[in-house]
Design a protein around this motif. Sequence first.
Motif, PDB file in Angstrom:
ATOM      1  N   ARG A 287       0.818  -1.118   0.433  1.00  0.00           N
ATOM      2  CA  ARG A 287      -0.148   0.359  -0.125  1.00  0.00           C
ATOM      3  C   ARG A 287       0.987   1.477   0.234  1.00  0.00           C
ATOM      4  O   ARG A 287       0.476   2.449  -0.430  1.00  0.00           O
ATOM      5  N   PHE A 288       2.032   1.111   0.751  1.00  0.00           N
ATOM      6  CA  PHE A 288       3.172   2.121   0.695  1.00  0.00           C
ATOM      7  C   PHE A 288       3.423   2.755  -0.555  1.00  0.00           C
ATOM      8  O   PHE A 288       2.908   3.950  -0.694  1.00  0.00           O
ATOM      9  N   ARG A 289       3.583   1.949  -1.323  1.00  0.00           N
ATOM     10  CA  ARG A 289       4.169   2.424  -2.479  1.00  0.00           C
ATOM     11  C   ARG A 289       3.315   2.654  -4.442  1.00  0.00           C
ATOM     12  O   ARG A 289       3.185   2.995  -4.196  1.00  0.00           O
ATOM     13  N   ASP A 290       2.507   1.675  -3.578  1.00  0.00           N
ATOM     14  CA  ASP A 290       0.769   1.835  -4.700  1.00  0.00           C
ATOM     15  C   ASP A 290       0.431   3.421  -4.545  1.00  0.00           C
ATOM     16  O   ASP A 290      -0.018   3.817  -5.499  1.00  0.00           O
ATOM     17  N   PHE A 291      -0.176   3.754  -2.974  1.00  0.00           N
ATOM     18  CA  PHE A 291      -0.456   5.043  -3.292  1.00  0.00           C
ATOM     19  C   PHE A 291       0.456   6.114  -3.508  1.00  0.00           C
ATOM     20  O   PHE A 291       0.303   7.293  -3.047  1.00  0.00           O
ATOM     21  N   SER A 292       2.034   6.098  -2.420  1.00  0.00           N
ATOM     22  CA  SER A 292       2.609   6.819  -3.371  1.00  0.00           C
ATOM     23  C   SER A 292       3.189   7.459  -4.984  1.00  0.00           C
ATOM     24  O   SER A 292       3.819   8.253  -5.214  1.00  0.00           O
ATOM     25  N   GLU A 293       2.928   5.991  -5.574  1.00  0.00           N
ATOM     26  CA  GLU A 293       3.542   6.474  -7.234  1.00  0.00           C
ATOM     27  C   GLU A 293       2.726   8.051  -8.146  1.00  0.00           C
ATOM     28  O   GLU A 293       3.816   8.282  -8.418  1.00  0.00           O
ATOM     29  N   PRO A 294       1.254   8.432  -7.461  1.00  0.00           N
ATOM     30  CA  PRO A 294       1.024   9.539  -7.405  1.00  0.00           C
ATOM     31  C   PRO A 294       1.799  10.967  -7.774  1.00  0.00           C
ATOM     32  O   PRO A 294       2.293  11.163  -8.584  1.00  0.00           O
ATOM     33  N   ALA A 295       2.623  10.459  -6.335  1.00  0.00           N
ATOM     34  CA  ALA A 295       2.956  11.865  -5.739  1.00  0.00           C
ATOM     35  C   ALA A 295       4.906  11.411  -6.349  1.00  0.00           C
ATOM     36  O   ALA A 295       5.275  12.953  -6.445  1.00  0.00           O
ATOM     37  N   LEU A 296       5.500  10.838  -6.096  1.00  0.00           N
ATOM     38  CA  LEU A 296       7.032  10.676  -6.853  1.00  0.00           C
ATOM     39  C   LEU A 296       7.180  10.705  -8.340  1.00  0.00           C
ATOM     40  O   LEU A 296       7.767  11.085  -8.718  1.00  0.00           O
ATOM     41  N   SER A 297       5.431  10.192  -9.202  1.00  0.00           N
ATOM     42  CA  SER A 297       5.424  10.700 -10.289  1.00  0.00           C
ATOM     43  C   SER A 297       6.128  12.410 -10.825  1.00  0.00           C
ATOM     44  O   SER A 297       6.594  12.806 -11.408  1.00  0.00           O
ATOM     45  N   LEU A 369      12.038  -2.360  -5.257  1.00  0.00           N
ATOM     46  CA  LEU A 369      12.892  -2.180  -6.354  1.00  0.00           C
ATOM     47  C   LEU A 369      12.284  -1.281  -8.149  1.00  0.00           C
ATOM     48  O   LEU A 369      12.946  -0.681  -8.351  1.00  0.00           O
ATOM     49  N   SER A 370      11.569  -1.853  -8.699  1.00  0.00           N
ATOM     50  CA  SER A 370      11.172  -2.427  -9.717  1.00  0.00           C
ATOM     51  C   SER A 370       9.605  -1.332 -10.087  1.00  0.00           C
ATOM     52  O   SER A 370       9.719  -0.903 -11.147  1.00  0.00           O
ATOM     53  N   GLY A 371       9.312  -0.588  -8.968  1.00  0.00           N
ATOM     54  CA  GLY A 371       8.831   0.348  -9.177  1.00  0.00           C
ATOM     55  C   GLY A 371       9.480   1.703  -9.958  1.00  0.00           C
ATOM     56  O   GLY A 371       8.897   2.197 -10.537  1.00  0.00           O
ATOM     57  N   LEU A 372      10.494   1.693  -9.893  1.00  0.00           N
ATOM     58  CA  LEU A 372      11.478   2.249 -10.227  1.00  0.00           C
ATOM     59  C   LEU A 372      10.787   3.025 -12.091  1.00  0.00           C
ATOM     60  O   LEU A 372      10.924   3.681 -12.365  1.00  0.00           O
ATOM     61  N   SER A 373      10.872   1.737 -12.311  1.00  0.00           N
ATOM     62  CA  SER A 373      11.161   1.553 -13.741  1.00  0.00           C
ATOM     63  C   SER A 373       9.245   2.123 -14.643  1.00  0.00           C
ATOM     64  O   SER A 373       9.464   3.142 -15.379  1.00  0.00           O
ATOM     65  N   LEU A 374       8.379   2.406 -13.784  1.00  0.00           N
ATOM     66  CA  LEU A 374       7.489   2.644 -14.065  1.00  0.00           C
ATOM     67  C   LEU A 374       7.220   4.173 -14.184  1.00  0.00           C
ATOM     68  O   LEU A 374       6.800   5.069 -14.686  1.00  0.00           O
ATOM     69  N   LEU A 375       7.881   4.544 -12.791  1.00  0.00           N
ATOM     70  CA  LEU A 375       7.727   6.222 -12.415  1.00  0.00           C
ATOM     71  C   LEU A 375       8.872   6.960 -13.537  1.00  0.00           C
ATOM     72  O   LEU A 375       8.323   8.092 -13.801  1.00  0.00           O
ATOM     73  N   THR A 376       9.983   6.659 -13.883  1.00  0.00           N
ATOM     74  CA  THR A 376      10.971   7.087 -14.447  1.00  0.00           C
ATOM     75  C   THR A 376      10.324   6.717 -16.370  1.00  0.00           C
ATOM     76  O   THR A 376      10.714   7.803 -17.543  1.00  0.00           O
ATOM     77  N   LYS A 377       9.209   5.282 -16.477  1.00  0.00           N
ATOM     78  CA  LYS A 377       8.552   5.441 -17.814  1.00  0.00           C
ATOM     79  C   LYS A 377       9.827   4.804 -18.481  1.00  0.00           C
ATOM     80  O   LYS A 377       9.965   4.903 -19.721  1.00  0.00           O
ATOM     81  N   GLU A 378      11.304   4.358 -17.937  1.00  0.00           N
ATOM     82  CA  GLU A 378      12.284   3.274 -18.638  1.00  0.00           C
ATOM     83  C   GLU A 378      12.526   1.921 -17.882  1.00  0.00           C
ATOM     84  O   GLU A 378      12.642   1.619 -16.969  1.00  0.00           O
ATOM     85  N   PHE A 379      11.938   0.962 -19.049  1.00  0.00           N
ATOM     86  CA  PHE A 379      11.905  -0.479 -17.924  1.00  0.00           C
ATOM     87  C   PHE A 379      13.422  -0.996 -19.060  1.00  0.00           C
ATOM     88  O   PHE A 379      13.768  -1.943 -18.014  1.00  0.00           O
TER      89      PHE A 379
END
Length: 520
Positions: A287-297, A369-379
């Motif tokens: 939950r911490f990672r999922d709900f932080s994605e908009p803010a981190l992006s 760690l894998s969430g970084l790729s979705l945030l940066t749009k670079e896989f």
Amino acid sequence: MSQPITPESRSKRFIRALLSGYFLLGLNIFYGLFSVALALHYLSKAEFGLWALVAQLVGYIVLIDMGMTNAMARTLIDHKDDRVGDLYGSTVLTGGIVNFVQALLIAGIGISGSFFVGRLLEIEPEFQRQFTLLVIGESIVVSVRFLTRPLSLVLHAHQRIDVKNFNDALQVMITIVVLWISLHLGAGVFSLLWSTAIAVGIGTVLLFVSCIRHGVLPKKGHWGRPTWPLFRELFSFGKDVFLFTLGNQFLNASQVILVTRVLGLEAAAIWAVCARSYNLILQVTTRFRDFSEPALSEMLVRKEHTLFFSRFRSLTIISTSLAAIAGVMLALCNQSFIEIWTKGKVAWPPQNDLLLGILVIVLLMTRNLSGLSLLTKEFGLLRYIYFFEGVFFVGVSLVVLPLGGITAMIGASLVGSCLFSFPACLWRVSRFFELTPLRILLDWSKGPMRIVAILVPIALLNAWLFGNLPALWRFPLYALCTGIPGGILFIMLGLDGETKQLILNRIPTRTPAPLRFLLR
């Protein structure tokens, strides 16, 4: 109307999203426990296994999304601040058309595939008709959900996840009531279909009203129009997400299918029940990672790179620390919990709980760690790593299931994670932040590993003291005598220094002194 997002309002919206998310999760946990208890009361084990199988198969039909939902969610964040231009509205419309086409494909594939998949999986003849009708009905329900996805995504982009969470919570409540009534009236396995269909119908109307009320839709005169360049942008990002998601689907949503194919519906029911705690733990700790994605992006879009690194590191440490506590408690408590929950109707070997406990820790560190790729749009190569790991897991499981059963299948998942996704994600994050993989591993996992080192002896002591008691006593004693030390260790070791300081600055001055002491 939607207000401009500042760092202060970003924190408030994250907290609201987190709290509402855990409220929704609590309802889902209750639904999961209550629905299984109801199903086992009204249905046979084979019928329950059929129910679980259909739910997992529908999860594969959703892969028609092709990663476009995540791509649209991330792209909307790029354009949401420009409310006077047409690009934001064009993105919404382009995504809406994509979702409409996907909804038609889901309905078509689900309906046509329902007539032969049951035979392919060698489902018992007396369940073939029920299987076909369930797949058709669930495919139609999922297609309706796809049509309404743009509404959820604009709320996500504006960090109003709390609004969506409360809408989803209402749907869960409706599902519970309708499911109970349907089972009681003798609808059998079709109760699942009736409950989800009615809940989705009501939820769709309320979601549309919420988007208008909170002003997150494009302004009048600024809707723009669907464009081919926008579709190509979404598809280019979406195809990477698709490969990434496909591998995850193999890893996390193929177990029931594999067990059904090799060991039968009753074994699938055992997995569905006994692994329920494992799946719930994954939901809690992500939950911490999922709900932080908009803010981190948004931090990346606004080029707040220092703040992004700090928040990404903190969230990874927090989630992994929660996983460490949950993994130890899963290994200790799951057997007694299942015995109470199912009244002794379902059980499996305790070594399965131990393996799942280890897997929780590895998976959560990897997922963060894998969430970084979705945030940066670079896989990069990561788009293929998860796919290869998924193929590895399915292939190895088909070989080892007849020999070692479910235990061997869990072992295959753990080995695959350690060989493929974990080292790849660690390397990707180290390259992005220009740090060595060893430094990230030692720094970010130091707290969680200390928690494990202290909590495991406590769990073993509990097992020695209370292991011979009846499950009704054993489970609460395990939970209390391990959970309380785990909570203290989380505050002391699972929070980094910056997070502790943020909490100290925000909590009331009358906060109990022991809690303030632990946060220092």
